[in-house]
Design a protein around this motif. Sequence first.
Motif, short mmCIF file in Angstrom:
data_model
loop_
_atom_site.label_atom_id
_atom_site.label_comp_id
_atom_site.label_asym_id
_atom_site.label_seq_id
_atom_site.Cartn_x
_atom_site.Cartn_y
_atom_site.Cartn_z
N VAL A 37 0.84 -1.20 0.00
CA VAL A 37 0.00 0.00 0.00
C VAL A 37 0.87 1.25 0.00
CG1 VAL A 37 -1.98 -1.07 1.15
CG2 VAL A 37 -0.13 -0.09 2.52
N TYR A 38 0.30 2.30 -0.54
CA TYR A 38 0.93 3.61 -0.41
C TYR A 38 0.50 4.20 0.93
CZ TYR A 38 1.75 3.35 -5.47
OH TYR A 38 2.15 2.97 -6.72
N PRO A 39 1.39 4.87 1.64
CA PRO A 39 1.00 5.47 2.91
C PRO A 39 0.08 6.68 2.71
CG PRO A 39 3.24 6.11 2.33
CD PRO A 39 2.82 5.08 1.31
N ALA A 40 -0.62 7.04 3.75
CA ALA A 40 -1.46 8.24 3.70
C ALA A 40 -0.59 9.45 3.35
CB ALA A 40 -2.16 8.45 5.04
N PHE A 41 -1.16 10.36 2.56
CA PHE A 41 -0.48 11.59 2.10
C PHE A 41 0.74 11.27 1.25
CE2 PHE A 41 -2.07 12.43 6.49
CZ PHE A 41 -3.21 13.14 6.13
N HIS A 42 0.72 10.15 0.54
CA HIS A 42 1.90 9.76 -0.23
C HIS A 42 2.19 10.71 -1.38
CE1 HIS A 42 -1.43 7.80 -2.40
NE2 HIS A 42 -0.69 7.96 -3.48
N GLU A 43 1.17 11.46 -1.80
CA GLU A 43 1.40 12.41 -2.90
C GLU A 43 1.95 13.74 -2.40
OE1 GLU A 43 -2.37 12.62 -4.75
OE2 GLU A 43 -2.09 10.79 -5.94
N THR A 44 1.96 13.93 -1.08
CA THR A 44 2.48 15.17 -0.51
C THR A 44 4.00 15.10 -0.47
OG1 THR A 44 0.52 15.39 0.87
CG2 THR A 44 2.47 16.68 1.51
N LYS A 45 4.65 16.15 -0.94
CA LYS A 45 6.11 16.15 -0.93
C LYS A 45 6.64 16.33 0.49
CE LYS A 45 6.61 17.82 -5.67
NZ LYS A 45 7.17 18.88 -6.54
N ASN A 46 7.74 15.63 0.78
CA ASN A 46 8.35 15.74 2.11
C ASN A 46 9.26 16.96 2.17
OD1 ASN A 46 10.66 15.03 0.71
ND2 ASN A 46 10.84 12.99 1.61
N VAL A 47 9.99 17.12 3.25
CA VAL A 47 10.81 18.32 3.45
C VAL A 47 11.93 18.43 2.41
CG1 VAL A 47 10.31 18.48 5.90
CG2 VAL A 47 12.21 17.06 5.13
N LYS A 48 12.24 17.32 1.74
CA LYS A 48 13.26 17.36 0.69
C LYS A 48 12.65 17.60 -0.68
CE LYS A 48 16.53 14.35 3.11
NZ LYS A 48 17.32 13.09 3.03
N GLY A 49 11.34 17.74 -0.73
CA GLY A 49 10.67 18.01 -1.99
C GLY A 49 10.32 16.78 -2.79
N ASN A 50 10.30 15.61 -2.13
CA ASN A 50 10.03 14.35 -2.83
C ASN A 50 8.70 13.77 -2.39
OD1 ASN A 50 12.62 14.45 -4.06
ND2 ASN A 50 13.51 13.56 -2.20
N ALA A 51 7.93 13.30 -3.36
CA ALA A 51 6.72 12.55 -3.04
C ALA A 51 7.09 11.07 -2.89
CB ALA A 51 5.69 12.73 -4.14
N PHE A 52 6.24 10.35 -2.19
CA PHE A 52 6.46 8.91 -2.02
C PHE A 52 6.33 8.23 -3.38
CE2 PHE A 52 5.50 4.56 -0.82
CZ PHE A 52 6.36 4.35 0.26
N SER A 53 7.27 7.35 -3.72
CA SER A 53 7.31 6.78 -5.06
C SER A 53 7.32 5.25 -5.01
CB SER A 53 8.57 7.26 -5.79
OG SER A 53 9.73 6.71 -5.19
N ASN A 54 7.19 4.65 -6.18
CA ASN A 54 7.29 3.20 -6.28
C ASN A 54 8.68 2.72 -5.89
OD1 ASN A 54 4.63 2.68 -7.16
ND2 ASN A 54 5.18 3.34 -9.24
N ARG A 55 9.66 3.54 -6.08
CA ARG A 55 11.01 3.20 -5.65
C ARG A 55 11.04 2.98 -4.13
NH1 ARG A 55 15.58 5.61 -3.59
NH2 ARG A 55 17.59 4.83 -4.40
N ASP A 56 10.34 3.82 -3.40
CA ASP A 56 10.28 3.66 -1.94
C ASP A 56 9.60 2.35 -1.56
OD1 ASP A 56 11.46 6.21 -1.24
OD2 ASP A 56 9.61 7.11 -2.00
N VAL A 57 8.58 1.97 -2.35
CA VAL A 57 7.91 0.70 -2.09
C VAL A 57 8.88 -0.45 -2.26
CG1 VAL A 57 6.06 -0.85 -2.84
CG2 VAL A 57 5.69 1.63 -2.83
N LEU A 58 9.69 -0.40 -3.32
CA LEU A 58 10.65 -1.46 -3.59
C LEU A 58 11.70 -1.57 -2.49
CD1 LEU A 58 11.90 -3.57 -5.62
CD2 LEU A 58 13.31 -1.66 -6.45
N LEU A 59 12.23 -0.45 -2.06
CA LEU A 59 13.37 -0.46 -1.15
C LEU A 59 12.98 -0.67 0.30
CD1 LEU A 59 15.57 2.41 -2.66
CD2 LEU A 59 15.52 -0.02 -3.22
#
Length: 866
Positions: A37-59
């Motif tokens: 699953v994608y976490p809640a607010f996964h489309e919101t960019k974090n403090v580094k300016g990155n949104a949660f991605s499929n890469r994060d799911v893999l790693l």
Amino acid sequence: MKKISASLFLLVSCIFLYSSEKVVVSQWLTTNPLKTVYPAFHETKNVKGNAFSNRDVLLFDYQQLENIRPYDNKHLDWIMGQSTQWNLMSVDSEGFATFDIKKPVESPKISFCAIYIEAERWMELTLKVRTAQMAQVSLNGNVLGNKTTIESEEGSLGKIEQNLELKKGKHLIMIKSLYTPDDETDWKLHAALKPRNNYSINDFSISPEPKNIKNINNILDGVKVRWVKPSACGNYYAVAYREAKPPKGEAEGWIEIKKYDDGSLIHSFKHASIHNLQWLPNSNAVSYVAKKHDKYNIYKLNLEKGNISTLLQNKKRINNYHWDRSENFIIYSISEDNNDDSEHIRHILGMRDRIPNWRNRSFLYYLDVNTKTTYQLTYGNLSTNLHDISPCGNKILFSQTRPDYQERPYFKHNMYVLYMNSLEVDTVRFDEKWSVRGQFSPDSEKIMFTGGPEAFGDIGRNIPEGLISNDRDTQIYLYDLSTKDILTITYDFNPSVSNAHWHTEDNNIYFTAQDKDKIKLFTYSFQNDSISEIPTPVDIVSNISYSAGSKIATYSGEGMSDPSKGYWLNLENHSSSLIEDTESKNYKHVQFGKNMDWDYRTNDGVDISGRVYLPPDFDETKKYPLIVYYYGGIAPVSRRFGGRYPFNLWAGQGYVVYVLQPSGAIGFGQEFSAAHVNNWGITVTGEIIESTEAFLDEHTFIDDSRIGCIGASYGGFMTMLLLTETDMFATAVSHAGISSISSYWGQGYWGYAYSASATAYNYPWNSPEIYIDQSPLFSADKINTPLLLLTGDQDTNVPPGESLQMYTALKILGKPVELLKVKGQDHHILNYEKRIEWNNAILAWFDKWLKEQNEWWEKQFPKKNF
């Protein structure tokens, strides 16, 4: 190289496909697609300016990879209540494993593929994985590489390519594959293995079976049982664990209290820093020491009430403590620091003063548990060491030791009885040469002592005239406090006593003893005046602990192919039951070869005990290289499962291992152990050579051109000495070996003290026939065998100079020799990472000289132009 017959080819080809250069994996252990699953607010960019991605799911680590050991039909738990099992999947005609999935998917799906590579030797491979999906590749739980791109065109494939270095044995390749809502192509992957350099496809095979040989991580990793202690009532036990985790070997130790009937957990001290846990003698309570704000406190935990109370607090350096039987008082020990850190030049006050903290002194104190009042019992310039509190509680037994450099064995020992009511002291032993351990009898009228054959004159000495006793051959003595009479109960008993306990519940004496290469459990009955063995299911009984209020004991036990476990012992019927087996998971898939005893009688009529470890896939029609191991010193090489030199690990590497027990070791009778004194290899080298030659004559499956030998400490000395007398070995290893007896005698912390036993009444100035003629350094020109010298660069027992001297001599002589110094290590290599490297160096050296496989050694120690 490994040869594959036609029938074997047909079998193996079911698992992988051959080509002239590579092997394509044709069958995988796989899981069904698993939802993520994608976490809640996964489309919101974090403090580094990155949104949660499929890469994060893999790693993301959904499961700890190092804990996964798949096989067909094995269960696998997954997130959000999901579960699946591993199943075999065959690839298609082009070598692709394809996962069945309905497209498009609403959330990312993960599936695992796994297969085992079995390397027949140390080798290098290239792994190439092709897939359109995101994927992660790991080897033995360690991530090798990631592919974080998705190819959108049908038939377009990306790749992960990694070079692998594999030791002999099984290695798990696992691929985590991710299918995302963005994927449009078929979910599939392809994997191939290509040997690198001069290696061949005959040097490895692929299998879905996890069965493996023993390796160094089996020995070091996982939860190990350190000891087990029973409660006074016999209903509970405390168990101490230790766990080290790769890759750095970070370790944690903890203690748990469990119920005997069902093993249920009563209390856990995990993540708590405590030590010296003891059961109270009469109640269901434990006490322990814990540090708080640089001070030490003693606490009591009442299991029935669940409360913790403080018994003693704010003390520096509490060494130890003991309860009296009534639980009314505690005798504890405090260490006083007498070191002067401001010294720039240290005046050495005798040989013992070289040892750190030798100037510290420990004294005994009394704590009234009810009133919490305390006072000092002993004082002076010699440490006082508590041996026992009498069962009636009115006296204690303690000792003092001081150096005496004028007379062997360079110590003098006093033993006293102190009466608690008056603090008056009776002298039991004064200025005696030989140390003893003591315990009161159940009626407090006698003392049981354990000590060497000459601890009380000739009472315990049972050897022919003209021989000098081996003082490590421990006996049991009974001393009457009123009459001063003393007798021994082990005069005709060959095993050497290790640990003795006079049980208050039945008045029997229970003791473990070194019986040849085993440690067995025995009991002495006063009623029958006899010693009998208590049968146990193990070869080595250790860490035995007795219940204070019931006929129960617990112990740790292990054997040649059995890791250490915890056992419960009923002292009434002598039955043992298993209560702790943390290693079963660790060794579930490990295969061991057969073991056998092989004893030999020399031409001089000396019986040399021996045992043999065979490889797991042993075939007596083949020829195997042989490793010969020995110690040659005071103690035999026991049948312990692990240790620094794990023989079944060597056997798993394709060697036959022969372990023999030359004369001079305890556990075979006093006359046998006395042969060690003033010998220093005079007879032992001949026994090793003759026994090995006889072993070769009887076992035709040994290639007599591929024999190696290895020993450590005194055994390292034996390795060097052997090479001055024979060229029968193709190679040799000496760890922490002694090259010059005279320099070891003076330099090592314990050299002069050990020589008090091994070189009794003989010194460099009066016995050059020992100190020079028996020192391998002075015969270095006779050595022709390739020799590996190993030493910890901080070894205080056998200083590194002993290896350096031999290395220098052989280098000047132009003989084949290598020297490895393990940084920051003492006599034993204990650091997790360094122990693995040290173990690998030994195996690589044997592979180089006994298998003609240089690559592993050269990979570890490449040639450098200096």
